[in-house]
Design an enzyme around this catalytic site. Structure first.
Site, PDB file in Angstrom:
ATOM      1  N   HIS A  95      -1.891   4.535   3.839  1.00 14.11           N
ATOM      2  CA  HIS A  95      -2.714   5.376   4.715  1.00 14.11           C
ATOM      3  C   HIS A  95      -3.946   4.657   5.281  1.00 14.11           C
ATOM      4  CE1 HIS A  95      -4.797   5.887   0.894  1.00 14.11           C
ATOM      5  NE2 HIS A  95      -5.858   6.306   1.560  1.00 14.11           N
TER       6      HIS A  95
ATOM      7  N   LYS B 147      -7.909  -0.329   7.486  1.00 11.73           N
ATOM      8  CA  LYS B 147      -9.205  -0.840   7.023  1.00 11.73           C
ATOM      9  C   LYS B 147      -9.263  -2.366   7.011  1.00 11.73           C
ATOM     10  CE  LYS B 147     -10.937   3.044   4.220  1.00 11.73           C
ATOM     11  NZ  LYS B 147     -11.176   3.514   2.834  1.00 11.73           N
TER      12      LYS B 147
ATOM     13  N   HIS C 256     -10.390   2.969  11.660  1.00 12.86           N
ATOM     14  CA  HIS C 256      -9.311   2.486  10.782  1.00 12.86           C
ATOM     15  C   HIS C 256      -8.026   3.302  10.990  1.00 12.86           C
ATOM     16  CE1 HIS C 256     -10.514   5.775   8.025  1.00 12.86           C
ATOM     17  NE2 HIS C 256      -9.357   5.605   7.395  1.00 12.86           N
TER      18      HIS C 256
ATOM     19  N   ASP D 109      -6.052  12.254  -0.474  1.00 11.75           N
ATOM     20  CA  ASP D 109      -7.028  11.187  -0.207  1.00 11.75           C
ATOM     21  C   ASP D 109      -8.438  11.629  -0.559  1.00 11.75           C
ATOM     22  OD1 ASP D 109      -7.885   8.679   0.755  1.00 11.75           O
ATOM     23  OD2 ASP D 109      -8.415   9.560   2.692  1.00 11.75           O
TER      24      ASP D 109
END
Ligand code: C2E
Ligand code: SIN
Ligand code: SIN
Ligand code: FE
Ligand code: FE
Length: 387
Positions: free
Chosen positions: A237, A241, A266, A321
């Site tokens: 996910h 980044k 990101h 998350d």
């Protein structure tokens, strides 16, 4: 599968019957690409076709030179292993020939060890080698205890025919499994790369999001395939980044407005990296990478999607998350306990999060909290700072 007693049949009928049997068998087994399930399926079909009590498919493990089987019905740990040169099965593998035995205990080559382990009594046995497309031995097909006494030459013929189909289906499933495992390994390593700079317990975080997303999906009653999809795609996910500068990603304080704007990109980078993927899993990972910060009420980023416009996998990811981000220590925040984090998730139902996902989360909350606590316990020891 139907098999008439052979005295009712003419030669032609007999032939037609076998052809039917093969067609049916092929149709059933080629649909199954999971090796475990395939072996079970083959065993069940063959038991019926040959009217016997047991069917075991031994696969040759070339590394250890052993024959292993997972489908010996009635076995507790359902895996048996033996030297590929031992017993009747071993002989069939070594010689590459069919072996038909009326009474196993009268045959000195019979390996009584397995009966001892399983508490089963083998009488008649028919063992046929399984050969791959190149003609190499890849296992042994073994049927045990013909209901009517012993296996005859018809049975030998049927089992030999079936074994050629079974062998190619097994070979397919093995290749498929190998490819899938290679894909999972690649995904996991890619995900590690992305989180490596970001967090101390990278592997822990990845395992958490995998476990949480899968648990929530199960809590929501999704299919086994969907559960596995999100379990395996979720570690990617935050892959985007990797494109965020250290000065922002590793900042041990609150981000400025400007930095946060860059940070939010990101999702864009992740979406770009995974865009147009050929594999189903990467296509799912792409949706997740792109949309995991969208909010159910439309106030998220990057696109401000609302409700059902947000892919389901991403809506699940969002809950997992945030829950894990809250429970983990970050350079910019301390860790929260699972109850407090759970309260935040609940309070955001219908706002940040899909109420259906929050309901799924609620169902499996105890299991999620247990996973989170297990990591916390390990964390209790002083942490080694890597930066
Ligand atoms: P992350 O650390 O993995 O956090 C993921 C999401 O969890 C965040 O998305 C946010 O929705 C939620 N979250 C994390 N910590 C908190 C918290 O203390 N309170 C609340 N209410 N929610 C929290 P978001 O905000 O879009 O952030 C995305 C990523 O941006 C974060 O991923 C993190 O890598 C970075 N980030 C966000 N804020 C800061 C910050 O102040 N400092 C630094 N260094 N990084 C930040
Ligand atoms: C043998 O093949 O000799 C023994 C294996 C079994 O009983 O399953
Ligand atoms: C936010 O959730 O909008 C800011 C991220 C944070 O709490 O650090
Ligand atoms: Fe993110
Ligand atoms: Fe994350």
């Amino acid at each position: 599968m139907l098999k008439l007693p052979k005295h009712f049949m003419t030669e032609t009928e007999n032939l037609r019957n076998r052809l039917n049997l093969l067609l049916q068998f092929g149709g059933v087994v080629y649909k199954e690409t999971r090796l475990d399930k395939l072996l079970e399926l083959i065993a069940a079909q063959v038991k019926k076709a040959l009217d016997c009590d047991r069917c075991t498919v031994f696969i040759l493990d070339k590394k250890t030179d052993e024959l292993w089987s997972k489908v010996a019905q009635g076995l507790q740990n359902n895996e048996i292993r033996m030297s590929s040169h031992k017993g009747i099965a071993g002989e069939a593998a070594t010689l590459g020939k069919t072996i038909n035995i009326a009474d196993a205990y009268k045959d000195p080559k019979f390996n009584q060890e397995i009966d001892r382990i399983t508490g089963y009594h083998t009488s008649s046995m028919l063992a046929v080698p399984l050969k791959d497309v190149a003609g190499q031995i890849m296992g042994v097909f073994q049927v045990i205890n013909k209901n009517s006494g012993r296996f005859d030459s018809d049975d030998e013929g049927v089992l030999e025919l079936i074994s050629s189909i079974a062998a190619s289906a097994i070979e397919n499933a093995q290749l498929y499994e190998k490819l899938y495992k290679a894909q999972l390994e690649t995904i996991y390593r890619l995900a590690l790369t992305a989180e490596y700079r970001d967090q101390e317990d990278t592997a822990v975080h990845l395992k958490h999001v995998s476990a949480y997303t899968a648990l929530i999906a199960r809590g929501m009653g999704l299919s086994e395939t969907e559960v596995e999809n999100i379990r395996n795609a979720s570690p990617l996910h935050d892959i985007g980044k990797v494109a965020i500068p250290d000065a922002i990603l590793l900042k041990p304080a609150k981000l400025t407005e400007e930095e946060y704007t860059e940070m939010k990109r990101h999702t864009f980078y992740g979406g770009k990296m995974l865009n147009d993927a050929e594999s189903d899993l990467l296509a799912i990972a792409c949706q997740i990478a792109e949309c995991h910060h969208e909010k159910f009420d439309g106030t998220g980023y990057p696109a401000g999607l609302k409700g059902g416009q947000i892919p389901l996998y991403a809506r699940i990811m969002a809950v997992a998350d945030v829950f894990d981000a809250l429970c983990m220590q970050r350079v910019y925040k301390p860790s929260w306990n699972p109850e407090k984090a759970g309260d935040l998730i609940r309070s955001e139902s219908g706002k940040a999060f899909d109420p259906a996902v929050v309901a799924g989360f609620e169902k499996v909350f105890n299991e999620i909290a247990a996973v989170s606590r297990a990591a916390e316990a390990k964390d209790a020891a002083p942490r080694k700072k890597i930066r």
